[in-house]
Design a protein around this motif. Structure first.
Motif, PDB file in Angstrom:
ATOM      1  N   GLU A   1     -61.022 -21.557 -14.690  1.00  0.00           N
ATOM      2  CA  GLU A   1     -59.789 -21.500 -13.911  1.00  0.00           C
ATOM      3  C   GLU A   1     -59.169 -22.889 -13.746  1.00  0.00           C
ATOM      4  O   GLU A   1     -57.949 -23.045 -13.808  1.00  0.00           O
ATOM      5  CB  GLU A   1     -60.079 -20.886 -12.546  1.00  0.00           C
ATOM      6  CG  GLU A   1     -58.832 -20.675 -11.695  1.00  0.00           C
ATOM      7  CD  GLU A   1     -59.148 -20.004 -10.370  1.00  0.00           C
ATOM      8  OE1 GLU A   1     -58.221 -19.819  -9.581  1.00  0.00           O
ATOM      9  OE2 GLU A   1     -60.336 -19.688 -10.140  1.00  0.00           O
ATOM     10  N   ALA A   2     -60.012 -23.898 -13.552  1.00  0.00           N
ATOM     11  CA  ALA A   2     -59.494 -25.264 -13.425  1.00  0.00           C
ATOM     12  C   ALA A   2     -58.836 -25.725 -14.720  1.00  0.00           C
ATOM     13  O   ALA A   2     -57.812 -26.417 -14.700  1.00  0.00           O
ATOM     14  CB  ALA A   2     -60.622 -26.212 -13.028  1.00  0.00           C
TER      15      ALA A   2
ATOM     16  N   LEU B   1     -57.405 -23.712 -16.991  1.00  0.00           N
ATOM     17  CA  LEU B   1     -56.175 -22.959 -17.208  1.00  0.00           C
ATOM     18  C   LEU B   1     -55.035 -23.440 -16.322  1.00  0.00           C
ATOM     19  O   LEU B   1     -53.863 -23.330 -16.689  1.00  0.00           O
ATOM     20  CB  LEU B   1     -56.426 -21.466 -16.959  1.00  0.00           C
ATOM     21  CG  LEU B   1     -57.342 -20.768 -17.968  1.00  0.00           C
ATOM     22  CD1 LEU B   1     -57.589 -19.336 -17.545  1.00  0.00           C
ATOM     23  CD2 LEU B   1     -56.749 -20.805 -19.364  1.00  0.00           C
ATOM     24  N   THR B   2     -55.354 -23.967 -15.140  1.00  0.00           N
ATOM     25  CA  THR B   2     -54.321 -24.424 -14.214  1.00  0.00           C
ATOM     26  C   THR B   2     -53.996 -25.909 -14.342  1.00  0.00           C
ATOM     27  O   THR B   2     -53.141 -26.405 -13.603  1.00  0.00           O
ATOM     28  CB  THR B   2     -54.746 -24.131 -12.766  1.00  0.00           C
ATOM     29  OG1 THR B   2     -56.028 -24.737 -12.524  1.00  0.00           O
ATOM     30  CG2 THR B   2     -54.847 -22.628 -12.525  1.00  0.00           C
ATOM     31  N   SER B   3     -54.653 -26.615 -15.233  1.00  0.00           N
ATOM     32  CA  SER B   3     -54.395 -28.050 -15.365  1.00  0.00           C
ATOM     33  C   SER B   3     -53.049 -28.282 -16.047  1.00  0.00           C
ATOM     34  O   SER B   3     -52.578 -27.474 -16.856  1.00  0.00           O
ATOM     35  CB  SER B   3     -55.512 -28.720 -16.167  1.00  0.00           C
ATOM     36  OG  SER B   3     -55.550 -28.218 -17.484  1.00  0.00           O
ATOM     37  N   GLU B   4     -52.404 -29.401 -15.740  1.00  0.00           N
ATOM     38  CA  GLU B   4     -51.084 -29.720 -16.292  1.00  0.00           C
ATOM     39  C   GLU B   4     -51.155 -29.990 -17.794  1.00  0.00           C
ATOM     40  O   GLU B   4     -50.263 -29.591 -18.545  1.00  0.00           O
ATOM     41  CB  GLU B   4     -50.498 -30.929 -15.566  1.00  0.00           C
ATOM     42  CG  GLU B   4     -50.189 -30.669 -14.099  1.00  0.00           C
ATOM     43  CD  GLU B   4     -49.542 -31.870 -13.438  1.00  0.00           C
ATOM     44  OE1 GLU B   4     -49.349 -32.879 -14.153  1.00  0.00           O
ATOM     45  OE2 GLU B   4     -49.242 -31.799 -12.242  1.00  0.00           O
TER      46      GLU B   4
ATOM     47  N   GLN C   1     -51.379 -26.689 -19.594  1.00  0.00           N
ATOM     48  CA  GLN C   1     -50.103 -25.983 -19.560  1.00  0.00           C
ATOM     49  C   GLN C   1     -49.101 -26.604 -20.535  1.00  0.00           C
ATOM     50  O   GLN C   1     -48.342 -25.893 -21.207  1.00  0.00           O
ATOM     51  CB  GLN C   1     -49.538 -26.016 -18.135  1.00  0.00           C
ATOM     52  CG  GLN C   1     -50.355 -25.242 -17.114  1.00  0.00           C
ATOM     53  CD  GLN C   1     -50.283 -23.747 -17.343  1.00  0.00           C
ATOM     54  OE1 GLN C   1     -49.337 -23.240 -17.930  1.00  0.00           O
ATOM     55  NE2 GLN C   1     -51.288 -23.028 -16.881  1.00  0.00           N
TER      56      GLN C   1
END
Length: 718
Positions: free
Chosen positions: A262-263, A265-268, A271
């Motif tokens: 999850e960390a 997938l949510t990192s800048e 993305q």
């Protein structure tokens, strides 16, 4: 020694006492010599004077005279040198002050110099309220106890003795033999990472299970293995075995893997990488269609597409041929005064003439917009690849939450920005002065301004707090330049909108949105001819004195004038300088006027479409229609002039989209494309830089069509 300031001026301090240089003083001791060295001022002079008091009055007088003579010699030397130096400098400069110099303002800055500690005597007392008070009291108590044990106390005994150094002893201890064992296991980088995280989060449980089976050697007294028994020695020498459950270890590892995933997938960074990868995939999928949209040669052969140089040369060659062909047609047109489109058709045989058509390229649609009716579309003023689309129903019974999406040509499958609205979106437009601002009008009469640079869908400004906000749906809004003749900072932009409450308003963008009325549209009586012998009827009482506004359009050259279409079917010509009466009123439609549009080339002509199934061409100096176009028994929702020709315009009704060319025919459209049975067309928009057309429908799709074989006439006048 001399002391100079930052400007080079001598600021050496001068002595206060001047001694006689002719006085001779006998040699004194070292103490007196040092006192004379420091001068006759300050503490040195006082200390020497106190010493000579003990030696006698004569010696004191002789010392004072000697010091005064030495200081006088030194002061004369310094004074003469400084005076001569200053005199020389003044002669060199000879600066004359003018009246301007005397009146000129001089800034003098006073700063504090660093503190010089001459004497520092630490305090020997401590406040009772200080933090160190308890520690000082404890030290004082210990000191008092030590003083009590000094000589004189009954418990103090003074003895002397001599001790012998203790002999060294060797002591051997027998213990169990240390057994060395080789054990191996096979681990992966993921196991190492999980074990390292577990050791950081819970230091007490460092020996937890691993999924490995081969490869590592270690010592038993320094290494603790996963999924094995850990022995802990107690003070009594007994050992206790703690078995870690394998299922608990796997559950913990699985939970940590989920958190880590999850960390990621949510990192800048991730993305951003996904964003670029998505763009690459979209370009690979839509490459032929995007090339057709930009009117580039479509390269379908993989070998040809891989050769970048050949692609560039092919594009350049195509542009060069197109430019030469247009230039040749213009020259022939000047010679024979013939339309180039007609000239090209005359040179072709009947078999070579291909009729114009619309070829569908792709659609802007996704799961989020599916089922939302397209109400309005607008291009960005600075980025021709950015399209804003508003989603909202026109009928009161079909109202639901609206959307305003910004689509990019580089990704036709998902919008770049999504703005959620509480009510259906009925109108939107991009700003010219601030291209990042998007104004949105909704069905409940509110105006919202969004910043498309911000990834969040927060509203920048909202008209909900305005006391003059609209009470009906905002059917159209536009950013209008106040003065098109000025450039730079002198160009001012206004936000104009028209609503069903019968008001044309101008919104002021400050700390909050507030508006002023440009026009309150009043109802007008229809001009019916009175038959001979017919009695005059009494006028019916109107429910409202205002007529609902449906659309407007400002004159392309003079933004002080604009047209306003109403629900009555009338078109009023208004002025921003006069808000009480209309300049002209054009009566020709029998239903609500949905759209009015000035011709961008022939600025005296304008089009209007209505719910009476017709499109009318007007001249601003005539109140009677010039031409009426009607090809289908359906509401005409939207019209737009072509940005490349004064003869071509597009009209969209519920069943089909039509392309009219007035240079070819005024009776039938040259191109027609029917809508799908499941949806109805609602809006139309020409592309700014290419021969493409965008059409929105009630299913939430914005279809992109390419205009094929439609030669735009070069004349700019109708």
């Amino acid at each position: 020694l001399q002391v100079f300031d930052d400007e080079g001026k001598d600021v050496t301090p001068h002595p206060l006492f001047h001694s006689d240089p002719n006085t001779v003083v006998p040699r004194q001791g070292k103490l007196l010599a040092s006192s004379a060295y420091f001068g006759a001022t300050g503490s040195g002079f006082l200390s020497s004077f106190s010493v000579h008091q003990t030696l006698g009055v004569n010696a004191t007088l002789e010392l004072i005279c000697h010091l005064l003579n030495v200081e006088q010699k030194r002061s004369r030397l310094l004074t003469s040198y400084n005076f001569s130096d200053v005199q020389v400098r003044r002669e060199e400069i000879k600066e004359e002050l003018t009246k301007e110099d005397l009146d000129r303002r001089v800034d003098i800055y006073l700063t504090e110099t660093e503190t010089i500690w001459i004497l520092d005597m630490p305090s020997v007392v401590v406040s009772v309220e200080s933090e160190d008070a308890s520690r000082v009291l404890e030290r004082n108590r210990i000191y008092v106890d030590v003083c009590k044990n000094r000589p004189g106390n009954d418990r103090f005994v003074e003895k002397m003795m001599q001790t012998i150094n203790g002999a060294a002893k060797n002591k051997e201890v027998q213990c169990d033999k240390i057994i060395m064992e080789d054990k191996g296991m096979m681990i992966t980088s993921w196991d190492l990472y999980d074990s390292f995280n577990v050791s950081e989060t819970e230091p007490t449980s460092k020996a937890e299970g691993s999924r490995a089976t081969t490869g590592k050697s270690s010592k038993s007294h320094t290494t603790k293995e996963h999924n094995q028994t850990t022995s802990v020695s107690s003070d009594r020498g007994s050992t206790t075995s703690i078995m870690i459950s394998e299922s608990a270890v796997h559950a913990r590892i699985h939970e940590e893997e989920e958190c880590h995933s999850e960390a990621i997938l949510t990192s800048e960074n991730f993305q951003q990488d996904l964003f670029f990868m998505e763009r690459i995939l979209m370009e690979n999928i839509f490459q032929p269609k995007l090339a057709a949209y930009r009117q580039f040669p479509v390269l379908l052969d993989p070998d040809v597409t891989s050769d970048t140089s050949s692609t560039i040369e092919a594009v350049k060659e195509a542009k060069r041929e197109k430019h030469d062909r247009e230039k040749q047609d213009k020259e022939e047109q000047k010679e024979a005064f013939i339309d180039p489109s007609v000239l090209s058709d005359l040179n072709k045989t009947p078999e070579e003439i291909v009729p114009p058509r619309l070829e569908r390229l792709w659609s802007y649609v996704c799961d989020l917009t599916n089922g939302h009716s397209v109400s309005s579309m607008a291009w960005s003023k600075v980025n021709p690849d950015l399209l804003a689309v508003g989603y909202g129903a026109f009928d009161f019974k079909e109202q639901k939450k609206g959307l305003a999406c910004c689509w990019s040509l580089k990704n036709p499958m998902w919008p770049e920005r999504i703005f959620q609205c509480e009510h259906g979106v009925t109108a939107l437009d991009f700003s010219t002065a601030s291209p990042n601002l998007l104004a949105v009008g909704t069905y409940n009469g509110s105006i919202a301004i969004y910043n498309v640079r911000n990834c969040k869908d927060t509203v920048l400004l909202d008209s909900s707090e305005s006391s003059n906000k609209h009470t009906g749906p905002v059917w159209q809004l536009r950013w209008v330049e106040q003065d098109r003749g000025t450039t730079g900072d002198g160009k001012k932009e206004r936000l104009i909108c028209i609503s069903a409450d019968g008001r044309v308003t101008e919104w002021l963008i400050q700390k909050r949105l507030d508006c002023t009325d440009l026009m309150k549209i009043k109802r007008t009586e229809s001009e019916k001819k009175k038959l001979p012998g017919e009695k005059e009827r009494k006028s019916e009482a109107l429910i409202s004195q205002r007529a609902a506004g449906m659309c407007f359009d400002f004159h392309p050259k003079d933004t002080n004038f604009y047209l306003a279409g109403t629900e009555e079917g009338h078109i009023h010509k208004c002025s921003c300088s006069c808000s009480e009466q209309f300049l002209e009123t054009y009566r020709g439609h029998k239903g609500p006027v949905y759209k009015v549009a000035w011709n961008p080339f022939s600025t005296d002509m304008f089009l209007s479409c209505s719910a009476d199934w017709s499109v009318i061409l007007w001249h601003q100096d005539s109140q009677t229609p010039i031409l009426t176009f009607s090809s289908a028994a359906a509401f005409v929702h939207d019209i737009m002039w072509s940005p490349k020709s004064a003869f071509i315009f597009a009209a969209v009704n519920e069943s089909r989209v039509e392309i009219w060319d007035l240079s070819v025919s005024t009776l039938n459209p040259v191109v027609s494309c029917f809508a799908s049975p499941r949806g109805k067309f609602t809006s139309v928009l020409f592309a700014q830089s290419t021969d493409c057309l965008l059409v929105g429908d009630t299913k939430g799709e914005v279809s992109v069509f390419e205009l094929r074989n439609l030669a735009a006439p070069s004349s700019k006048k109708v």
